[in-house]
Design an enzyme around this catalytic site. Sequence first.
Site, PDB file in Angstrom:
ATOM      1  N   ARG A  19       0.805  -1.224   0.000  1.00  0.00           N
ATOM      2  CA  ARG A  19       0.000   0.000   0.000  1.00  0.00           C
ATOM      3  C   ARG A  19       0.843   1.281   0.000  1.00  0.00           C
ATOM      4  NH1 ARG A  19      -3.993  -1.085   4.776  1.00  0.00           N
ATOM      5  NH2 ARG A  19      -2.566  -2.798   5.184  1.00  0.00           N
ATOM      6  N   ASN A 393      36.679  29.506  -8.014  1.00  0.00           N
ATOM      7  CA  ASN A 393      37.442  28.322  -7.589  1.00  0.00           C
ATOM      8  C   ASN A 393      37.587  27.267  -8.680  1.00  0.00           C
ATOM      9  OD1 ASN A 393      34.642  27.886  -7.417  1.00  0.00           O
ATOM     10  ND2 ASN A 393      34.902  26.225  -5.957  1.00  0.00           N
ATOM     11  N   TYR A 394      36.826  27.399  -9.744  1.00  0.00           N
ATOM     12  CA  TYR A 394      36.767  26.319 -10.737  1.00  0.00           C
ATOM     13  C   TYR A 394      37.285  26.827 -12.069  1.00  0.00           C
ATOM     14  CZ  TYR A 394      34.602  22.429 -13.323  1.00  0.00           C
ATOM     15  OH  TYR A 394      34.359  21.324 -14.113  1.00  0.00           O
TER      16      TYR A 394
END
Length: 499
Positions: A19, A393-394
């Site tokens: 159920r 940061n990337y």
Amino acid sequence: MSTPHLAAVIVLAAGEGTRMRSATPKVLHRIGGRSLLGHALAAARATVPEHLAVVVRHERDRVAAHVAELDPEALVVDQDEVPGTGRATECALAVLPADLDGTVLVTYGDVPLLSGETLHALIEDHSATGSAVTVITAHLEDPSGYGRILRAADGSVEGIVEQKDATEQQLGIREINSGIYAFDGRTLRSALAEVGRDNAQGEKYLTDVLAIANRSGGRVSAHLIDDLWQTEGVNDRVQLARLGRELNRRTTERWMRDGVTIVDPQTTWIDTDVTIGRDTTIRPGTQLLGATTVGSNAVIGPDTTLTDTEVGDGAEVRRTEALLAVIGPEATVGPFSYLRPGTTLGRKGKIGGFVETKNATIGEGAKVPHLTYAGDATIGEGANIGAGTIFANYDGVAKNHTTVGRHSFVGSDSVLVAPVDIADGAYVAAGSTVVADVEPGQIAVARGRQRNVDGWVARRRAGTRTAQAAEAATAVAASPDGQRAGRHPDEVAEGQARR
Ligand code: UD1
Ligand code: MG
């Protein structure tokens, strides 16, 4: 009274739970930050049994892995193809020591509000009455679906009849079987061997053990409780939400009684494992989730979600989302801040509006007050990060680190391109794009030098309101009383245009 020796708790969790209409096994659905099975195991463990067994079948690998994670000491037992609660219990006994002596509890993996205290009370009642079986029962307004407790004229329990096997008269009984029992281990083992499957569902019923124990002269008792929530199982998602809300009501009430102000318990959700110090105030719309800990005298919310986050004494965290972050004592966060994993904010530090941080250590008293992304950063104590600063940061391949030293100052709208180090006691001029390290005491100015071109508006924007304003302002500046009149250049321009 000392609690008698508890040989084992057997938690039944082999059922399918259709159920729920879910790809996830029912007992892995969660309320209060724990799976249903997690709640059941915690209650079972609270009784300090010698053995703890969990019977699995449906989605057995997922359920078994979950048990191993939550409670590595627990024994996972596989139920075979014979259906029924009696068979499930028998399968567990088969892997427990043959000379198992003392009390054995049976509980369900899908009854999350049952408490360790209730199980303690059951065990004590069971041993005080010297019973072979004691079953937790409750009186329900609507007992439909449950097994009914059959009592003799003298009130003693004779057995249990399932709804599907009950006579019209038995269906009128309102005392129900919770499905939670204390058994004498030996009685349980021998009685189960006698249980057949001759019933409406063709199952091996655990409930039949009561009549067998009774017939063979054992005492069968009922431990009647009136906290009906503790016996309620989850069968569908409506019940999941119902029990989740009640669990939360209990949790918030526990913290209020313990000295925490919760302005609106209805909209405050606190997971079972969260801890909160005295005199902390939780404002409306707050969720404290997972292993979050909040110190004392803190203010959390409104509209704040903290997951696995640590908040120090006296901190204030408003309209914030934080995950795996540490917020130091007396620090302030928000409104509208997003703290991602690895954020550590020092004592009296500040993370302000529309600031996102990740893997960032922000020192004592340092401030990141407005509109900033600080990812992979170390910001020294007392440093100030100006509005709109981005820690870039990337580089498209790797994440790199940026350091801003103690008491350094980064001007607004700067981009710090990692990896880069700004030393202690250094400045970055507003609007700089910093790609090289800055030494102590230096200011880095990394932006185009300003150049003002005379007469540009008149030449290139002639006839515009801007040109009119420039003309008016120039005229005012040139006239002897222009400054004294102190009129706004716009008004001057309008006057001239009318002329
Ligand atoms: C059972 C009781 C009923 C009681 C009710 C309380 C029996 C025969 N009936 O009924 O008297 O009022 O619980 O909720 O015991 N399970 C297994 N293996 C199985 C079948 C069930 O491990 O083969 C587990 C389920 O996962 C669940 C629990 O046992 O945790 C109860 O199963 P369920 O099917 O809900 O029992 P009911 O028929 O509702
Ligand atoms: Mg049931």
